[in-house]
Motif scaffolding. Structure first.
Motif, PDB file in Angstrom:
ATOM      1  N   TYR A 114      31.368  29.671  59.709  1.00  0.00           N
ATOM      2  CA  TYR A 114      32.741  29.754  59.211  1.00  0.00           C
ATOM      3  C   TYR A 114      32.797  29.256  57.765  1.00  0.00           C
ATOM      4  CZ  TYR A 114      37.794  29.192  58.887  1.00  0.00           C
ATOM      5  OH  TYR A 114      39.110  29.283  58.485  1.00  0.00           O
ATOM      6  N   PHE A 115      32.184  28.108  57.512  1.00  0.00           N
ATOM      7  CA  PHE A 115      32.186  27.546  56.160  1.00  0.00           C
ATOM      8  C   PHE A 115      31.557  28.519  55.164  1.00  0.00           C
ATOM      9  CE2 PHE A 115      29.858  25.187  52.856  1.00  0.00           C
ATOM     10  CZ  PHE A 115      30.905  24.505  52.253  1.00  0.00           C
ATOM     11  N   GLU A 116      30.428  29.098  55.554  1.00  0.00           N
ATOM     12  CA  GLU A 116      29.689  29.963  54.632  1.00  0.00           C
ATOM     13  C   GLU A 116      30.402  31.291  54.387  1.00  0.00           C
ATOM     14  OE1 GLU A 116      25.070  31.424  53.880  1.00  0.00           O
ATOM     15  OE2 GLU A 116      25.641  30.582  55.819  1.00  0.00           O
ATOM     16  N   HIS A 117      30.943  31.895  55.438  1.00  0.00           N
ATOM     17  CA  HIS A 117      31.480  33.250  55.311  1.00  0.00           C
ATOM     18  C   HIS A 117      32.980  33.295  55.039  1.00  0.00           C
ATOM     19  CE1 HIS A 117      27.778  35.342  56.414  1.00  0.00           C
ATOM     20  NE2 HIS A 117      27.577  34.377  57.288  1.00  0.00           N
ATOM     21  N   ILE A 118      33.696  32.221  55.308  1.00  0.00           N
ATOM     22  CA  ILE A 118      35.148  32.243  55.120  1.00  0.00           C
ATOM     23  C   ILE A 118      35.578  31.241  54.055  1.00  0.00           C
ATOM     24  CG2 ILE A 118      37.383  31.962  56.257  1.00  0.00           C
ATOM     25  CD1 ILE A 118      35.970  32.819  58.856  1.00  0.00           C
ATOM     26  N   THR A 119      35.259  29.953  54.262  1.00  0.00           N
ATOM     27  CA  THR A 119      35.675  28.942  53.287  1.00  0.00           C
ATOM     28  C   THR A 119      35.120  29.250  51.902  1.00  0.00           C
ATOM     29  OG1 THR A 119      35.742  27.267  55.042  1.00  0.00           O
ATOM     30  CG2 THR A 119      35.720  26.492  52.755  1.00  0.00           C
ATOM     31  N   LEU A 120      33.813  29.466  51.818  1.00  0.00           N
ATOM     32  CA  LEU A 120      33.214  29.709  50.500  1.00  0.00           C
ATOM     33  C   LEU A 120      33.647  31.052  49.920  1.00  0.00           C
ATOM     34  CD1 LEU A 120      29.593  28.252  50.704  1.00  0.00           C
ATOM     35  CD2 LEU A 120      31.709  27.194  49.870  1.00  0.00           C
ATOM     36  N   ALA A 121      33.930  32.030  50.768  1.00  0.00           N
ATOM     37  CA  ALA A 121      34.439  33.305  50.258  1.00  0.00           C
ATOM     38  C   ALA A 121      35.794  33.110  49.590  1.00  0.00           C
ATOM     39  CB  ALA A 121      34.542  34.313  51.401  1.00  0.00           C
ATOM     40  N   ALA A 122      36.653  32.310  50.213  1.00  0.00           N
ATOM     41  CA  ALA A 122      37.973  32.045  49.635  1.00  0.00           C
ATOM     42  C   ALA A 122      37.848  31.277  48.314  1.00  0.00           C
ATOM     43  CB  ALA A 122      38.828  31.264  50.622  1.00  0.00           C
ATOM     44  N   LEU A 123      36.989  30.257  48.296  1.00  0.00           N
ATOM     45  CA  LEU A 123      36.815  29.486  47.065  1.00  0.00           C
ATOM     46  C   LEU A 123      36.200  30.337  45.966  1.00  0.00           C
ATOM     47  CD1 LEU A 123      35.615  26.015  48.426  1.00  0.00           C
ATOM     48  CD2 LEU A 123      37.933  26.830  47.936  1.00  0.00           C
ATOM     49  N   GLY A 124      35.321  31.258  46.350  1.00  0.00           N
ATOM     50  CA  GLY A 124      34.753  32.175  45.366  1.00  0.00           C
ATOM     51  C   GLY A 124      35.820  33.046  44.733  1.00  0.00           C
ATOM     52  N   ARG A 176      45.483  31.662  42.998  1.00  0.00           N
ATOM     53  CA  ARG A 176      45.125  32.919  43.653  1.00  0.00           C
ATOM     54  C   ARG A 176      46.178  33.285  44.690  1.00  0.00           C
ATOM     55  NH1 ARG A 176      41.403  37.331  43.492  1.00  0.00           N
ATOM     56  NH2 ARG A 176      41.407  38.235  45.567  1.00  0.00           N
ATOM     57  N   GLU A 177      46.595  34.531  44.672  1.00  0.00           N
ATOM     58  CA  GLU A 177      47.449  35.040  45.738  1.00  0.00           C
ATOM     59  C   GLU A 177      46.535  35.742  46.745  1.00  0.00           C
ATOM     60  OE1 GLU A 177      51.043  38.244  46.548  1.00  0.00           O
ATOM     61  OE2 GLU A 177      50.665  37.533  44.497  1.00  0.00           O
ATOM     62  N   PHE A 178      46.321  35.091  47.862  1.00  0.00           N
ATOM     63  CA  PHE A 178      45.405  35.637  48.861  1.00  0.00           C
ATOM     64  C   PHE A 178      46.105  36.754  49.627  1.00  0.00           C
ATOM     65  CE2 PHE A 178      43.797  31.373  48.084  1.00  0.00           C
ATOM     66  CZ  PHE A 178      42.437  31.621  47.931  1.00  0.00           C
ATOM     67  N   GLU A 179      45.475  37.916  49.620  1.00  0.00           N
ATOM     68  CA  GLU A 179      46.059  39.093  50.243  1.00  0.00           C
ATOM     69  C   GLU A 179      45.333  39.435  51.538  1.00  0.00           C
ATOM     70  OE1 GLU A 179      45.831  42.123  47.299  1.00  0.00           O
ATOM     71  OE2 GLU A 179      47.429  41.268  46.056  1.00  0.00           O
ATOM     72  N   ARG A 180      46.041  40.082  52.414  1.00  0.00           N
ATOM     73  CA  ARG A 180      45.467  40.516  53.677  1.00  0.00           C
ATOM     74  C   ARG A 180      44.347  41.521  53.429  1.00  0.00           C
ATOM     75  NH1 ARG A 180      45.959  41.213  59.077  1.00  0.00           N
ATOM     76  NH2 ARG A 180      45.598  43.296  59.913  1.00  0.00           N
ATOM     77  N   SER A 181      43.281  41.411  54.206  1.00  0.00           N
ATOM     78  CA  SER A 181      42.154  42.328  54.099  1.00  0.00           C
ATOM     79  C   SER A 181      41.908  42.984  55.450  1.00  0.00           C
ATOM     80  CB  SER A 181      40.894  41.575  53.659  1.00  0.00           C
ATOM     81  OG  SER A 181      39.742  42.380  53.811  1.00  0.00           O
ATOM     82  N   ALA A 228      48.431  38.063  58.968  1.00  0.00           N
ATOM     83  CA  ALA A 228      48.232  36.971  58.010  1.00  0.00           C
ATOM     84  C   ALA A 228      47.127  37.313  57.018  1.00  0.00           C
ATOM     85  CB  ALA A 228      47.888  35.685  58.747  1.00  0.00           C
ATOM     86  N   SER A 229      47.153  36.648  55.862  1.00  0.00           N
ATOM     87  CA  SER A 229      46.087  36.835  54.873  1.00  0.00           C
ATOM     88  C   SER A 229      44.976  35.806  55.037  1.00  0.00           C
ATOM     89  CB  SER A 229      46.655  36.769  53.454  1.00  0.00           C
ATOM     90  OG  SER A 229      47.289  35.518  53.205  1.00  0.00           O
ATOM     91  N   VAL A 230      45.296  34.637  55.610  1.00  0.00           N
ATOM     92  CA  VAL A 230      44.282  33.623  55.912  1.00  0.00           C
ATOM     93  C   VAL A 230      44.557  33.089  57.312  1.00  0.00           C
ATOM     94  CG1 VAL A 230      44.123  32.981  53.460  1.00  0.00           C
ATOM     95  CG2 VAL A 230      45.516  31.600  55.013  1.00  0.00           C
ATOM     96  N   ASP A 231      43.521  32.552  57.966  1.00  0.00           N
ATOM     97  CA  ASP A 231      43.751  32.028  59.315  1.00  0.00           C
ATOM     98  C   ASP A 231      44.283  30.591  59.257  1.00  0.00           C
ATOM     99  OD1 ASP A 231      41.594  29.983  59.607  1.00  0.00           O
ATOM    100  OD2 ASP A 231      40.230  31.678  59.483  1.00  0.00           O
ATOM    101  N   VAL A 232      44.682  30.084  60.415  1.00  0.00           N
ATOM    102  CA  VAL A 232      45.360  28.792  60.462  1.00  0.00           C
ATOM    103  C   VAL A 232      44.454  27.641  60.044  1.00  0.00           C
ATOM    104  CG1 VAL A 232      47.020  29.513  62.204  1.00  0.00           C
ATOM    105  CG2 VAL A 232      44.844  28.507  62.932  1.00  0.00           C
ATOM    106  N   HIS A 233      43.135  27.799  60.175  1.00  0.00           N
ATOM    107  CA  HIS A 233      42.218  26.720  59.813  1.00  0.00           C
ATOM    108  C   HIS A 233      41.874  26.750  58.322  1.00  0.00           C
ATOM    109  CE1 HIS A 233      41.881  25.815  64.019  1.00  0.00           C
ATOM    110  NE2 HIS A 233      41.501  27.050  64.284  1.00  0.00           N
ATOM    111  N   LEU A 234      41.792  27.937  57.755  1.00  0.00           N
ATOM    112  CA  LEU A 234      41.536  28.025  56.320  1.00  0.00           C
ATOM    113  C   LEU A 234      42.736  27.535  55.526  1.00  0.00           C
ATOM    114  CD1 LEU A 234      39.678  28.923  54.005  1.00  0.00           C
ATOM    115  CD2 LEU A 234      40.675  31.214  54.201  1.00  0.00           C
TER     116      LEU A 234
END
Length: 334
Positions: A131-141, A178-183, A273-279
């Motif tokens: 999760y950290f590698e594929h979601i958290t770091l993707a968002a921070l990137g 950043r405005e995080f958009e739904r993917s 949603a554009s991000v999940d509840v944990h992100l």
């Protein structure tokens, strides 16, 4: 000196990690009291202790109250410098939670950091490594952070012993709102296991894939037969910035593990949603430091509310939470 009540809101390690990180970055001395007040084991646990110790090392901080089960802590940072070498939590304490504390600080260091962390990569009550590698770091990137991360060995409860490598480049001048958009990205995932019959991870994968396909969502889920010190298994699924994970345990059928993760992810996807509840709660400190940002989430958790409350003590930002139908739009601005 800024004083914060550690029992506010979620009242756990979240306030500690966020407050220490923002104290280090802003240079504001901090007194945190009532740390994990009311929990079964109050005060600093080993993983919290290691997070503060590491943050203190990075910032040459003067610290009082840095001991197990301490419910009061004084933290006075003086500078920020890179981190190199190894950080050993010493238990199966969560590596990803420790990184929640020190990663924002290292993004503000004057030079790059290169280090390893030893502990738990896949343990209860924390984001999995995948999760950290594929979601958290993707968002921070997407926000402009430059972080490279690699898994060297999994770490399950109770032995821990997982190892990850981290390379963090100074990025604070590049991080922007950043405005995080739904993917509508395809669903991917990973099932990992150690010292279990091969049919166990296969059943986890097949149950998750079947559940998702029944609801019209094909998924590509990899199998990883890994190295670890303890028996363990787990699954992480992701689609864009939506994710879900589940861990196996004795007595829990493999099929149920797979369906748990799949149903969690499906709930996020169907919400719009554009991000999940944990992100969502993880993004709050970075949005505050960048001066703004926006996302849509299906639920405002106590972790998210607590992080908003915490960052507003350190950074002059406004945060609005607006409910639209079944979703919440979170906007932060200076």
């Amino acid at each position: 000196m800024l004083e914060l009540d550690g029992s506010y809101g979620e009242g756990g390690g979240q306030i500690l990690r966020t407050a220490i990180a923002l104290s280090a970055i802003t240079g504001q001395p901090l007194r945190l009291y009532n740390i994990r007040k009311g929990r079964r084991s109050e005060g600093l646990a080993p993983q919290h202790l290691k997070a503060v110790q590491t943050a203190a090392h990075i910032t040459d901080a003067r610290v009082d109250g840095l001991k197990l089960h301490s419910t009061e802590l004084f933290f006075h940072p003086t500078c920020i410098h890179p981190l190199n070498g190894e950080v050993d939590i010493g238990t199966a304490g969560s590596i990803t939670l420790l990184l929640q504390c020190i990663l924002p600080i290292l993004l503000h260091a004057p030079k790059s950091s290169s280090f390893t962390v030893r502990g738990g990569t896949d343990v209860e009550w924390s984001p999995s490594w995948d999760y950290f590698e594929h979601i958290t770091l993707a968002a921070l990137g997407q926000m402009g952070a430059s972080v490279e991360a690699g898994l060297l060995m999994r770490g399950y409860y109770p032995e821990g012993g997982g190892v990850v490598s981290m390379k963090v480049s100074p990025s604070h001048i590049h991080i922007s709102p950043r405005e995080f958009e739904r993917s509508d990205a395809p669903i991917a995932g990973n099932v990992h296991s150690f010292a279990l019959p091969s049919h166990v991870p296969e059943r986890i994968r097949d149950a998750a894939a079947t559940f998702l396909m029944q609801h019209g969502h094909p998924a590509h889920i990899a199998l990883e037969h890994t190295r670890a010190r303890s028996v363990g298994c787990g699954i992480t699924l992701w689609s864009g910035l939506l994710g879900a994970c589940a861990l196996g345990r004795r007595g829990l059928p493999a099929e149920r593990v797979g369906r748990m993760a799949a149903s969690q992810l499906l709930k996020e996807i169907k919400s719009g949603a554009s991000v999940d509840v944990h992100l969502a709660d993880q993004l709050i400190p970075y949005m505050a430091l960048s001066g703004g940002g926006e996302f849509v989430v299906r639920e405002i958790t106590e972790h998210t509310r607590t992080n908003v409350w915490t960052v507003q003590h350190f950074v002059d930002v406004e945060c609005t939470i607006e409910r639209t139908n079944e979703l919440y739009r979170v906007c932060m601005s200076t």
